[in-house]
Design an enzyme around this catalytic site. Structure first.
Site, PDB file in Angstrom:
ATOM      1  N   ASP A   1      26.007  66.540  38.114  1.00  0.00           N
ATOM      2  CA  ASP A   1      24.615  66.316  38.517  1.00  0.00           C
ATOM      3  C   ASP A   1      23.798  66.856  37.339  1.00  0.00           C
ATOM      4  OD1 ASP A   1      22.898  65.545  41.048  1.00  0.00           O
ATOM      5  OD2 ASP A   1      21.958  67.360  40.314  1.00  0.00           O
TER       6      ASP A   1
ATOM      7  N   LYS B   1      27.586  69.732  48.083  1.00  0.00           N
ATOM      8  CA  LYS B   1      26.858  69.918  46.814  1.00  0.00           C
ATOM      9  C   LYS B   1      27.087  71.349  46.362  1.00  0.00           C
ATOM     10  CE  LYS B   1      24.127  67.648  44.010  1.00  0.00           C
ATOM     11  NZ  LYS B   1      24.056  66.190  43.792  1.00  0.00           N
TER      12      LYS B   1
ATOM     13  N   ALA C   1      18.692  58.219  33.810  1.00  0.00           N
ATOM     14  CA  ALA C   1      17.656  57.485  33.072  1.00  0.00           C
ATOM     15  C   ALA C   1      18.293  56.557  32.028  1.00  0.00           C
ATOM     16  CB  ALA C   1      16.712  58.481  32.395  1.00  0.00           C
ATOM     17  N   TRP C   2      19.318  57.067  31.349  1.00  0.00           N
ATOM     18  CA  TRP C   2      20.019  56.286  30.317  1.00  0.00           C
ATOM     19  C   TRP C   2      20.631  55.011  30.905  1.00  0.00           C
ATOM     20  CZ3 TRP C   2      25.526  55.944  30.458  1.00  0.00           C
ATOM     21  CH2 TRP C   2      26.093  55.286  29.384  1.00  0.00           C
TER      22      TRP C   2
ATOM     23  N   PHE D   1      15.411  61.772  30.817  1.00  0.00           N
ATOM     24  CA  PHE D   1      16.106  61.130  29.693  1.00  0.00           C
ATOM     25  C   PHE D   1      17.584  61.502  29.751  1.00  0.00           C
ATOM     26  CE2 PHE D   1      16.531  64.850  26.808  1.00  0.00           C
ATOM     27  CZ  PHE D   1      15.671  65.748  27.433  1.00  0.00           C
TER      28      PHE D   1
HETATM   29  P1  NDP Z   1      20.792  65.109  33.557  1.00  0.00           P
HETATM   30  O1  NDP Z   1      21.010  66.559  33.411  1.00  0.00           O
HETATM   31  O2  NDP Z   1      21.593  64.172  32.749  1.00  0.00           O
HETATM   32  O3  NDP Z   1      19.251  64.766  33.339  1.00  0.00           O
HETATM   33  C1  NDP Z   1      18.258  65.325  34.171  1.00  0.00           C
HETATM   34  C2  NDP Z   1      16.896  64.974  33.631  1.00  0.00           C
HETATM   35  O4  NDP Z   1      15.852  65.491  34.456  1.00  0.00           O
HETATM   36  C3  NDP Z   1      16.663  65.564  32.295  1.00  0.00           C
HETATM   37  O5  NDP Z   1      15.773  64.776  31.572  1.00  0.00           O
HETATM   38  C4  NDP Z   1      16.081  66.921  32.712  1.00  0.00           C
HETATM   39  O6  NDP Z   1      15.436  67.632  31.740  1.00  0.00           O
HETATM   40  C5  NDP Z   1      15.112  66.511  33.754  1.00  0.00           C
HETATM   41  N1  NDP Z   1      14.829  67.640  34.638  1.00  0.00           N
HETATM   42  C6  NDP Z   1      15.681  68.413  35.344  1.00  0.00           C
HETATM   43  N2  NDP Z   1      15.049  69.355  36.052  1.00  0.00           N
HETATM   44  C7  NDP Z   1      13.737  69.191  35.753  1.00  0.00           C
HETATM   45  C8  NDP Z   1      12.576  69.855  36.174  1.00  0.00           C
HETATM   46  N3  NDP Z   1      12.614  70.892  37.036  1.00  0.00           N
HETATM   47  N4  NDP Z   1      11.394  69.392  35.690  1.00  0.00           N
HETATM   48  C9  NDP Z   1      11.346  68.321  34.863  1.00  0.00           C
HETATM   49  N5  NDP Z   1      12.421  67.661  34.435  1.00  0.00           N
HETATM   50  C10 NDP Z   1      13.598  68.086  34.865  1.00  0.00           C
HETATM   51  O7  NDP Z   1      20.954  64.789  35.114  1.00  0.00           O
HETATM   52  P2  NDP Z   1      21.172  63.403  35.821  1.00  0.00           P
HETATM   53  O8  NDP Z   1      20.576  62.288  35.046  1.00  0.00           O
HETATM   54  O9  NDP Z   1      22.584  63.335  36.235  1.00  0.00           O
HETATM   55  O10 NDP Z   1      20.305  63.606  37.157  1.00  0.00           O
HETATM   56  C11 NDP Z   1      18.957  63.151  37.300  1.00  0.00           C
HETATM   57  C12 NDP Z   1      18.635  62.988  38.774  1.00  0.00           C
HETATM   58  O11 NDP Z   1      19.504  62.008  39.357  1.00  0.00           O
HETATM   59  C13 NDP Z   1      18.800  64.244  39.628  1.00  0.00           C
HETATM   60  O12 NDP Z   1      17.849  64.221  40.677  1.00  0.00           O
HETATM   61  C14 NDP Z   1      20.193  64.055  40.227  1.00  0.00           C
HETATM   62  O13 NDP Z   1      20.354  64.786  41.428  1.00  0.00           O
HETATM   63  C15 NDP Z   1      20.184  62.559  40.477  1.00  0.00           C
HETATM   64  N6  NDP Z   1      21.471  61.903  40.623  1.00  0.00           N
HETATM   65  C16 NDP Z   1      22.457  62.053  39.693  1.00  0.00           C
HETATM   66  C17 NDP Z   1      23.653  61.396  39.861  1.00  0.00           C
HETATM   67  C18 NDP Z   1      24.725  61.470  38.844  1.00  0.00           C
HETATM   68  O14 NDP Z   1      25.795  60.896  39.109  1.00  0.00           O
HETATM   69  N7  NDP Z   1      24.563  62.118  37.727  1.00  0.00           N
HETATM   70  C19 NDP Z   1      23.921  60.573  41.044  1.00  0.00           C
HETATM   71  C20 NDP Z   1      22.792  60.424  41.921  1.00  0.00           C
HETATM   72  C21 NDP Z   1      21.632  61.089  41.701  1.00  0.00           C
HETATM   73  P3  NDP Z   1      15.804  69.206  31.630  1.00  0.00           P
HETATM   74  O15 NDP Z   1      17.268  69.354  31.786  1.00  0.00           O
HETATM   75  O16 NDP Z   1      15.307  69.438  30.278  1.00  0.00           O
HETATM   76  O17 NDP Z   1      15.030  69.955  32.659  1.00  0.00           O
HETATM   77  O1  2IT Z   2      23.582  63.099  43.731  1.00  0.00           O
HETATM   78  C1  2IT Z   2      24.665  62.491  43.586  1.00  0.00           C
HETATM   79  O2  2IT Z   2      24.984  61.540  44.301  1.00  0.00           O
HETATM   80  C2  2IT Z   2      25.541  62.920  42.493  1.00  0.00           C
HETATM   81  N1  2IT Z   2      25.176  63.795  41.734  1.00  0.00           N
HETATM   82  C3  2IT Z   2      26.884  62.299  42.321  1.00  0.00           C
HETATM   83  C4  2IT Z   2      27.903  62.976  43.189  1.00  0.00           C
HETATM   84  C5  2IT Z   2      29.319  62.550  42.986  1.00  0.00           C
HETATM   85  O3  2IT Z   2      30.169  63.129  43.684  1.00  0.00           O
HETATM   86  O4  2IT Z   2      29.623  61.687  42.164  1.00  0.00           O
END
Ligand code: NDP
Ligand code: 2IT
Length: 446
Positions: A166, A126, A242-243, A238
């Protein structure tokens, strides 16, 4: 047993002082693994667990860049190369002001077990930065990404370490990072995943984490003869995850009634579907990090500073960030008769919240199992890059669906209790661990 666990944790805490999120993630894992290791002494004698909690390599670096006003800015950059027992380091990059070494070590540690669960050959890693994308211009984002990669490029490679997105790192950022890598290395390889479709990306990667989370929840519900059909669902965040989750819940006949941001949550009793889901993408693209405009656009209620867990729902999918669902939130959900909580985010539920769900025998799916779909499709992107071909959406989605089913099955195999309920935390931790541990044993003390 409690004593052995505490002794182990005291060692971890002493060697990694102040890294509270990392301690939290390790404790959740070792509580389930130590009893298993006590029954399997070969892992104990080789000190597999002691080695597992120590990253193979931690890289920390300066990221200097110049903003649009001509002012010099300095951020911290990190890459944690945690474990390469079963494949090249693999895991996302997070750009968020809350990023610290502790946060990235917790995420890297979880990633080792998650990647193992996917059945694909990927080690755990990471990285990221405390850079805050909020309010930055496109030019500033590009400058930052180029500077970040100017150091990172010498540590990564398609067979060494393959970062992805991420929080705060999506398709745009991966593009700028890839462009700079290519320029510095003069090679076009699958060094990053989450690339654009035209230049080596995989179809379905943007949808993968959210879709995978919902596929996993579907399997969990199925064990109780339940489904998404007609269910009310609370989603937090969002962003990308989430999408994807909102899209798939709708497809399976559920109704998404909330999304949230750092500013609060919106409650849309008619359901977030169709154009409203597309609007989530617009919200993210503004870089303003607020969800309130949704409430104005669609004339629904906005609850400032509140979390969506107070809404009466059947299913909860936390998809924002770590520790965003605490004990009081869990009690609220239970009071409202929630039947299933499945994590799209990494470690969104606090240990106290998890205890509430497990005590009440509510279906609870930990992120390392339920959100593994994102990195799984990253693994499929690596495969397509190696083969120099592109699969169709349908092919990738079929793989994803199968992988999520297999992860669920592995959790059931290792997590079924005497009373026939499934402890998914135990199941995921042990199932993920065995493959890593056996590989480490085979490769000697390295
Ligand atoms: P995005 O940046 O697309 O969205 C993150 C969301 O979480 C936003 O709504 C963001 O709002 C909110 N957020 C982030 N930090 C905080 C905080 N401290 N307090 C409140 N809200 C917060 O990220 P992802 O959708 O990619 O990631 C969301 C989660 O899923 C994370 O935990 C990530 O580690 C996990 N994840 C992501 C993967 C991926 O492939 N993208 C894979 C597996 C897990 P804001 O930015 O305004 O704070
Ligand atoms: O937390 C996770 O699993 C991710 N942000 C995705 C990592 C990846 O290599 O696709």
């Amino acid at each position: 047993m409690e004593e052995i666990i505490n002794e182990f944790m005291n060692g971890v805490i002493a060697r990694n002082s102040g890294e509270t999120e990392f301690h939290q993630a390790v404790r959740e894992v070792v509580e389930k693994l130590i009893p298993f290791i006590e029954e399997n002494p070969k892992y104990k004698h080789a000190k597999i667990l002691e080695r597992l909690v120590e990253p193979e390599r931690v890289i920390m670096f300066r990221v200097p860049w110049v903003d649009d006003e001509g002012e010099v800015q300095i951020n911290k950059g990190y890459r944690i190369e945690f474990n390469s027992a079963i494949g090249p380091y693999k895991g996302g990059l997070r750009f968020h002001p809350s990023v610290t070494l502790s946060i990235l070590k917790f995420l890297g540690f979880e990633q080792i077990l998650k990647n193992s669960l996917t059945t694909l050959p990927m080690g755990g890693g990471k990285g990221g930065s405390d850079f805050n994308p909020k309010g930055k211009s496109d030019n500033e984002i590009m400058k930052f990404c180029q500077s970040f990669m100017t150091e990172l490029f010498r540590h990564i490679g398609a067979n060494t370490d393959v970062p992805a997105g991420d929080i705060g790192v999506g398709g745009r950022e991966i593009g700028y990072l890839f462009g700079q890598y290519k320029r510095l290395k003069n090679e076009f390889t699958g060094v990053l995943t989450g690339k654009g479709i035209e230049w080596g990306g995989s179809l379905m990667r943007p949808e993968a984490t959210g879709f995978g989370t919902v596929y996993f929840a579907k399997e969990m519900l199925n064990t109780k003869g339940e489904s998404f059909e007609g269910k009310r669902v609370a989603i937090s965040g969002f962003g990308n995850v989430a999408w994807g989750a909102a899209l798939k819940v709708n497809e399976l006949g559920g109704k998404v009634v909330t999304i949230s941001g750092p500013d609060g949550y919106v409650y849309d009793p008619d359901g977030i579907s169709g154009d409203k889901i597309e609007y989530m993408l617009e919200l993210r693209a503004t870089n303003n990090d607020i969800v309130e405009p949704y409430a104005e656009e669609f004339d629904v209620e906005f609850f400032a500073g509140k979390r969506p867990w107070e809404v009466d729902v059947d299913i909860a999918l936390p998809c924002a960030t770590q520790n965003e669902l605490e004990e009081e939130d869990a009690l609220n959900l239970v009071k409202n008769s929630v039947i299933c909580v499945t994590e799209g985010a990494n470690m969104p539920c606090s240990p106290e919240a998890i205890e509430v769900f497990q005590k009440e025998k509510i279906l609870y799916g930990p992120g390392k199992a339920s959100n593994a779909g994102g990195v799984a499709v990253s693994g499929l992107e690596m495969t397509q890059n190696s083969m120099r071909i592109n699969w169709s959406s349908e092919e990738v989605d079929n793989y994803l669906h199968r992988i999520m089913k297999d992860i669920h099955e592995a959790c059931v195999k290792y997590g079924t209790e005497e009373d026939e309920t499934v402890d998914y935390v135990k199941g995921a931790n042990i199932a993920g661990f065995v493959k890593i541990a056996d590989s480490m044993l085979a490769q000697g003390v390295v």
